[in-house]
Write an enzyme that holds these catalytic residues in place. Structure first.
Site, PDB file in Angstrom:
ATOM      1  N   SER A  64       0.795  -1.241   0.000  1.00  0.00           N
ATOM      2  CA  SER A  64       0.000   0.000   0.000  1.00  0.00           C
ATOM      3  C   SER A  64       0.818   1.277   0.000  1.00  0.00           C
ATOM      4  O   SER A  64       0.243   2.355  -0.151  1.00  0.00           O
ATOM      5  CB  SER A  64      -0.965   0.015   1.179  1.00  0.00           C
ATOM      6  OG  SER A  64      -2.018  -0.869   0.901  1.00  0.00           O
ATOM      7  N   LYS A  67       0.265   3.367  -2.954  1.00  0.00           N
ATOM      8  CA  LYS A  67      -0.930   4.211  -3.111  1.00  0.00           C
ATOM      9  C   LYS A  67      -0.572   5.702  -3.136  1.00  0.00           C
ATOM     10  O   LYS A  67      -1.316   6.514  -3.680  1.00  0.00           O
ATOM     11  CB  LYS A  67      -1.936   3.902  -1.988  1.00  0.00           C
ATOM     12  CG  LYS A  67      -2.508   2.474  -2.090  1.00  0.00           C
ATOM     13  CD  LYS A  67      -3.335   2.099  -0.873  1.00  0.00           C
ATOM     14  CE  LYS A  67      -3.818   0.648  -0.975  1.00  0.00           C
ATOM     15  NZ  LYS A  67      -4.504   0.192   0.256  1.00  0.00           N
ATOM     16  N   TYR A 191      -4.262  -2.943  -9.951  1.00  0.00           N
ATOM     17  CA  TYR A 191      -4.053  -2.692  -8.511  1.00  0.00           C
ATOM     18  C   TYR A 191      -3.103  -3.739  -7.902  1.00  0.00           C
ATOM     19  O   TYR A 191      -2.175  -3.396  -7.164  1.00  0.00           O
ATOM     20  CB  TYR A 191      -5.412  -2.702  -7.807  1.00  0.00           C
ATOM     21  CG  TYR A 191      -5.322  -2.650  -6.305  1.00  0.00           C
ATOM     22  CD1 TYR A 191      -4.994  -1.464  -5.645  1.00  0.00           C
ATOM     23  CD2 TYR A 191      -5.552  -3.791  -5.535  1.00  0.00           C
ATOM     24  CE1 TYR A 191      -4.899  -1.420  -4.254  1.00  0.00           C
ATOM     25  CE2 TYR A 191      -5.462  -3.751  -4.149  1.00  0.00           C
ATOM     26  CZ  TYR A 191      -5.126  -2.568  -3.520  1.00  0.00           C
ATOM     27  OH  TYR A 191      -5.021  -2.530  -2.146  1.00  0.00           O
ATOM     28  N   TYR A 243      -4.599   3.425   8.225  1.00  0.00           N
ATOM     29  CA  TYR A 243      -5.929   2.830   8.379  1.00  0.00           C
ATOM     30  C   TYR A 243      -6.523   3.190   9.739  1.00  0.00           C
ATOM     31  O   TYR A 243      -6.453   4.336  10.165  1.00  0.00           O
ATOM     32  CB  TYR A 243      -5.871   1.307   8.169  1.00  0.00           C
ATOM     33  CG  TYR A 243      -5.131   0.922   6.914  1.00  0.00           C
ATOM     34  CD1 TYR A 243      -5.582   1.363   5.686  1.00  0.00           C
ATOM     35  CD2 TYR A 243      -3.970   0.163   6.958  1.00  0.00           C
ATOM     36  CE1 TYR A 243      -4.912   1.025   4.516  1.00  0.00           C
ATOM     37  CE2 TYR A 243      -3.285  -0.181   5.806  1.00  0.00           C
ATOM     38  CZ  TYR A 243      -3.763   0.263   4.594  1.00  0.00           C
ATOM     39  OH  TYR A 243      -3.098  -0.069   3.461  1.00  0.00           O
ATOM     40  N   VAL A 261       1.243  -3.684   3.814  1.00  0.00           N
ATOM     41  CA  VAL A 261       1.256  -4.969   4.520  1.00  0.00           C
ATOM     42  C   VAL A 261       2.509  -5.806   4.234  1.00  0.00           C
ATOM     43  O   VAL A 261       2.694  -6.863   4.822  1.00  0.00           O
ATOM     44  CB  VAL A 261      -0.016  -5.820   4.257  1.00  0.00           C
ATOM     45  CG1 VAL A 261      -1.248  -5.170   4.855  1.00  0.00           C
ATOM     46  CG2 VAL A 261      -0.191  -6.130   2.788  1.00  0.00           C
TER      47      VAL A 261
HETATM   48  N1  GLU Z   1      -2.353  -5.395  -1.691  1.00  0.00           N
HETATM   49  C1  GLU Z   1      -2.840  -5.268  -0.341  1.00  0.00           C
HETATM   50  C2  GLU Z   1      -4.309  -5.541  -0.288  1.00  0.00           C
HETATM   51  O1  GLU Z   1      -5.008  -5.046  -1.114  1.00  0.00           O
HETATM   52  C3  GLU Z   1      -2.519  -3.908   0.159  1.00  0.00           C
HETATM   53  C4  GLU Z   1      -2.911  -3.672   1.611  1.00  0.00           C
HETATM   54  C5  GLU Z   1      -1.847  -2.939   2.390  1.00  0.00           C
HETATM   55  O2  GLU Z   1      -0.686  -2.931   2.042  1.00  0.00           O
HETATM   56  O3  GLU Z   1      -2.194  -2.366   3.423  1.00  0.00           O
HETATM   57  O4  GLU Z   1      -4.798  -6.234   0.539  1.00  0.00           O
END
Ligand code: GLU
Length: 309
Positions: A64, A67, A191, A243, A261
């Site tokens: 993420s 992003k 994505y 988050y 993650v």
């Molecule tokens: N590719 C992961 C997902 O969509 C990203 C989530 C993250 O890194 O927090 O679950």
């Protein structure tokens, strides 16, 4: 302020022997193979000094953290279209929450939760080959990090595609509400590939430098984004970058930051430093346990905190 090199070396040594390391993400099977014993950290200061410790040059899945770069790319193409699709509020919910999206009519709270990021990615690839969106993000990252070897790990992308049912649910739900324009499968593929970009802490800290310099990439002297946009991206990172642990992170660290993650975090001390940390073990909210502890230690010792006078 203590000598930065000694401080970073000390933090890395502390983290190397920490007994509680969190849990490696296992809902993406390929990520479950990564050893939680690793820890890396790179700090680049505003004057260009670069300090590294631990596994600073080991590549990991940025997940993420990508992003941020997807948002930069989408904003530079059509900022109004981005903000027509996604909000700018912290979610207070899990990164992959479905219930909030349904309750709010398919409009994601912000571009850093999964639903919001999938909507942003869709903007980059809509009506196009999904690879074009990933290609644009990768080009931006390579340029900012000054490294053309940065690439997507195909095994991680495939692994997530094979197990990403929650993300598929989010994407289909947004499609039903007209928030996703392109074919859902193509948007999801884009994505998953963007999340599967591999970078080291050194590459990530370099790629984040423009956010400490009001949008200017110090390597080229060129504006990646305007000063106002850099401030706003930092604001979103502070309020939404972790988050449902964003408030806790602001309380403990006090810097804009985005986690993934894979265990990476990119943190920005505006006007002072771009910092990348990585340790694969996660907190229950999906943020690097030791990465957060290391940033808390660094911010405390240096006084780097956006709330300091
Ligand atoms: N590719 C992961 C997902 O969509 C990203 C989530 C993250 O890194 O927090 O679950």
């Amino acid at each position: 302020m203590p000598d930065l090199a000694s401080l970073v070396t000390h933090i890395a040594a502390e983290m190397a022997k920490a007994p509680e390391r969190g849990r490696v993400a296992d809902y993406i099977p390929e990520l479950a193979k990564v050893s939680p014993a690793q820890f890396g950290m790179v700090v680049i200061t505003a004057d260009g000094c670069e300090v590294a410790a631990g596994d600073a040059d080991v590549a990991f899945s940025i997940q993420s953290v990508s992003k941020i770069f997807a948002l930069v790319e989408a904003l530079s193409r059509d900022a109004n279209a981005v903000w027509a699709r996604v909000g700018r509020e912290p979610s207070g919910s899990a990164f992959n929450s479905i219930v909030q999206l349904e309750a709010e009519g398919g409009r994601p709270r912000n571009p850093f939760i999964n639903a919001g990021a999938i909507a942003v990615t869709d903007l980059l690839s809509a009506g196009d080959d999904p690879r074009a969106g990933v290609g644009a993000i990768l080009r931006l990252i390579r340029q900012l990090a000054g490294d053309d070897d940065i690439a997507v790990d195909g095994a991680v992308a495939y692994s997530e595609a094979a197990s990403g049912h929650r993300n598929a649910a989010l994407a289909h739900f947004m499609k039903a509400h007209g928030v996703i324009a392109g074919p859902v499968e193509a948007t999801l593929s884009s994505y998953f590939h963007q999340c599967a970009i591999d970078m080291s802490c050194r590459q990530l800290a370099r790629a984040g430098r423009f956010l400490m310099h009001g949008g200017i990439d110090p390597a080229s002297g060129e504006a990646v984004v305007s000063p106002e946009r850099a401030r706003r991206i930092n604001a979103l990172m502070l309020t939404c970058g972790h988050y449902d642990a964003s408030g806790e992170f602001a309380f403990r660290v006090g810097l804009p930051a985005k986690s993934g993650v894979g265990g990476g975090i990119l943190a920005i001390a505006p006007g002072r430093a771009s910092i990348a940390v990585w340790s694969p073990g996660l907190s229950p909210q999906g943020n690097s346990l030791l990465g957060t502890a290391a940033l808390e230690h660094l911010a405390g010792a240096t006084g780097w905190n956006v709330f300091n006078p």
